[in-house]
Design an enzyme around this catalytic site. Structure first.
Site, PDB file in Angstrom:
ATOM      1  CB  SER A   7      -0.755   0.100   0.980  1.00  0.00           C
ATOM      2  OG  SER A   7      -1.357   1.331   1.737  1.00  0.00           O
ATOM      3  CG  HIS A  32      -3.712  -1.417  -1.287  1.00  0.00           C
ATOM      4  ND1 HIS A  32      -5.516  -2.258  -1.231  1.00  0.00           N
ATOM      5  CD2 HIS A  32      -4.327  -0.764  -0.310  1.00  0.00           C
ATOM      6  CE1 HIS A  32      -5.810  -1.883  -0.409  1.00  0.00           C
ATOM      7  NE2 HIS A  32      -5.357  -0.734  -0.182  1.00  0.00           N
ATOM      8  CG  ASP A  34      -4.880   3.237   0.869  1.00  0.00           C
ATOM      9  OD1 ASP A  34      -6.030   2.198   0.309  1.00  0.00           O
ATOM     10  OD2 ASP A  34      -4.477   2.737   0.924  1.00  0.00           O
ATOM     11  CG  MET A  36      -7.997   7.605   1.828  1.00  0.00           C
ATOM     12  SD  MET A  36      -7.361   8.456   3.920  1.00  0.00           S
ATOM     13  CE  MET A  36      -6.307   6.157   3.769  1.00  0.00           C
ATOM     14  CG  HIS A  65      -9.369   0.834  -0.187  1.00  0.00           C
ATOM     15  ND1 HIS A  65      -8.846   0.838   0.944  1.00  0.00           N
ATOM     16  CD2 HIS A  65     -10.624   1.419   0.102  1.00  0.00           C
ATOM     17  CE1 HIS A  65      -9.034   0.820   2.148  1.00  0.00           C
ATOM     18  NE2 HIS A  65     -10.828   0.706   1.494  1.00  0.00           N
ATOM     19  CG  MET A  67     -11.047   4.222   2.081  1.00  0.00           C
ATOM     20  SD  MET A  67      -9.343   4.653   2.711  1.00  0.00           S
ATOM     21  CE  MET A  67      -7.926   4.011   1.207  1.00  0.00           C
ATOM     22  CG  MET A 136     -11.675  -1.778   5.615  1.00  0.00           C
ATOM     23  SD  MET A 136     -10.302  -0.872   4.398  1.00  0.00           S
ATOM     24  CE  MET A 136      -9.480  -0.525   5.851  1.00  0.00           C
ATOM     25  N   GLY A 141      -8.181   5.399   6.734  1.00  0.00           N
ATOM     26  CA  GLY A 141      -8.055   7.047   7.240  1.00  0.00           C
ATOM     27  C   GLY A 141      -6.813   7.038   6.518  1.00  0.00           C
ATOM     28  CG  PHE A 142      -5.588   8.009   9.714  1.00  0.00           C
ATOM     29  CD1 PHE A 142      -4.903   9.042   9.080  1.00  0.00           C
ATOM     30  CD2 PHE A 142      -5.968   7.815  10.189  1.00  0.00           C
ATOM     31  CE1 PHE A 142      -4.863   9.781   9.337  1.00  0.00           C
ATOM     32  CE2 PHE A 142      -7.053   9.029  10.416  1.00  0.00           C
ATOM     33  CZ  PHE A 142      -6.559  10.666   9.565  1.00  0.00           C
ATOM     34  N   GLY A 143      -2.236   4.755   7.980  1.00  0.00           N
ATOM     35  CA  GLY A 143      -1.523   3.373   8.058  1.00  0.00           C
ATOM     36  C   GLY A 143      -1.038   3.466   9.634  1.00  0.00           C
ATOM     37  CG  ASP A 174      -6.029  -1.945   3.956  1.00  0.00           C
ATOM     38  OD1 ASP A 174      -4.931  -1.556   4.054  1.00  0.00           O
ATOM     39  OD2 ASP A 174      -6.326  -1.007   2.473  1.00  0.00           O
ATOM     40  N   GLY A 175      -5.611  -3.750   6.617  1.00  0.00           N
ATOM     41  CA  GLY A 175      -4.714  -2.811   7.985  1.00  0.00           C
ATOM     42  C   GLY A 175      -4.401  -3.600   9.323  1.00  0.00           C
ATOM     43  N   GLY A 176      -3.031  -3.358   9.634  1.00  0.00           N
ATOM     44  CA  GLY A 176      -2.328  -3.922  10.440  1.00  0.00           C
ATOM     45  C   GLY A 176      -1.803  -4.771  10.192  1.00  0.00           C
ATOM     46  N   GLY A 196       0.827  -1.498   4.122  1.00  0.00           N
ATOM     47  CA  GLY A 196       1.037  -0.197   3.987  1.00  0.00           C
ATOM     48  C   GLY A 196       2.673   0.514   4.992  1.00  0.00           C
TER      49      GLY A 196
HETATM   50  C1  DX5 Z   1      -6.517   2.306   5.650  1.00  0.00           C
HETATM   51  C2  DX5 Z   1      -5.899   2.107   3.920  1.00  0.00           C
HETATM   52  C3  DX5 Z   1      -4.703   0.771   4.299  1.00  0.00           C
HETATM   53  C4  DX5 Z   1      -3.639   1.601   5.045  1.00  0.00           C
HETATM   54  C5  DX5 Z   1      -2.752  -0.025   5.697  1.00  0.00           C
HETATM   55  O1  DX5 Z   1      -7.185   3.555   5.922  1.00  0.00           O
HETATM   56  O2  DX5 Z   1      -6.763   1.450   3.632  1.00  0.00           O
HETATM   57  O3  DX5 Z   1      -4.019   0.802   3.080  1.00  0.00           O
HETATM   58  O4  DX5 Z   1      -2.359   1.554   4.106  1.00  0.00           O
HETATM   59  O5  DX5 Z   1      -1.806   0.475   5.998  1.00  0.00           O
HETATM   60  P1  DX5 Z   1      -0.585  -0.597   7.471  1.00  0.00           P
HETATM   61  O6  DX5 Z   1      -0.500  -1.888   6.253  1.00  0.00           O
HETATM   62  O7  DX5 Z   1       0.154   0.598   7.788  1.00  0.00           O
HETATM   63  O8  DX5 Z   1      -1.891  -0.719   8.689  1.00  0.00           O
HETATM   64 ZN    ZN Z   2      -7.001   0.893   1.251  1.00  0.00          ZN
END
Ligand code: DX5
Ligand code: ZN
Length: 222
Positions: A7, A32, A34, A36, A65, A67, A136, A141-143, A174-176, A196
């Site tokens: 990402s 990927h 993102d 937003m 993706h 958002m 998700m 919203g954030f990495g 996606d996420g963490g 990401g």
């Molecule tokens: C968050 C994004 C993700 C983000 C994941 O809203 O959709 O794609 O990049 O980030 P990590 O892998 O750092 O949790």
């Molecule tokens: Zn994403």
């Protein structure tokens, strides 16, 4: 087969082509992206012009993706920019069936995204239309956020539903997704792994991608 989707949210946006190339050398097979809008999620990133620029620098499929609110308005622009996969959030699509059709009519692979609070059962009827479902495992919203554990139950439920309905959609998470979570995510049944921070966060995307993918493959018994 598990695949790693770096990402770019956590990449250095001023060096995007190099960052993507490094993640690709490390084994990333889909990029990927993102998108937003500052309305659906409390952050702003990029849109079709940046996707068009990325398109010139990699042959890998681009997984956009979205958002954003009113995704229908922007689907033609993402198609023109060279997006390959487009996912839209269940939570913003008043006419999800129509939106998925629109994505497919523009020659892209349609997908639906579920926020952590959105139940898998709600998308049952449209599952035959999607290329993949994106679960998700953080609030979008954030990495770099903490993985939400009950996402694993949602992945398992999707595996069951896919079997029950005789479908072949893929399951993305996606996420963490990182070293401490990747094994459980893969064992639950996710096969498209977005990462990401775990890829770009420490400034060594090639090595980080390679190590994460190796851990994922091991967990999958590949
Ligand atoms: C968050 C994004 C993700 C983000 C994941 O809203 O959709 O794609 O990049 O980030 P990590 O892998 O750092 O949790
Ligand atoms: Zn994403």
């Amino acid at each position: 087969m598990v695949e790693l989707l770096p990402s770019i949210l956590s990449a250095d946006f001023a060096r995007l082509a190099d960052e993507i190339a490094a993640a690709e050398r490390g084994g990333g097979t889909v990029i990927h992206v993102d998108v937003m809008d500052g309305h659906f999620v409390p952050n702003i990133t990029l849109g079709p012009p940046v996707v068009a620029s990325i398109r010139k620098h990699t042959k890998l499929p681009l997984d956009c993706h979205l958002m954003i609110e009113n995704p229908d308005e922007f689907i033609p622009a993402f198609a023109d920019a060279g997006a390959d996969w487009v996912s839209v959030h269940y939570e913003v699509c008043r006419h999800l069936h129509r939106t998925l059709q629109l994505i497919a009519q523009h020659g892209m692979k349609p997908a639906v995204v579920l926020n952590p609070a959105t139940r898998v059962e709600l998308i049952r009827d449209i599952l035959p239309m999607v290329h993949h479902v994106l679960v998700m495992s953080v609030n979008p919203g954030f990495g770099g956020q903490k993985f939400i554990e009950f996402s694993l139950d949602k992945i398992r439920r999707l595996v069951e539903l896919r079997q029950e309905l005789g479908l072949a959609f893929r399951i993305e998470v996606d996420g963490g997704v990182a070293h401490d979570t990747v094994e459980r995510v893969v064992q639950a049944g996710a096969e498209l792994l977005v990462a990401g921070n775990a890829v770009f966060g420490a400034g060594q995307p090639e090595e980080a991608a390679r190590a994460l993918l190796a851990a994922a493959r091991k967990a999958a018994g590949e």
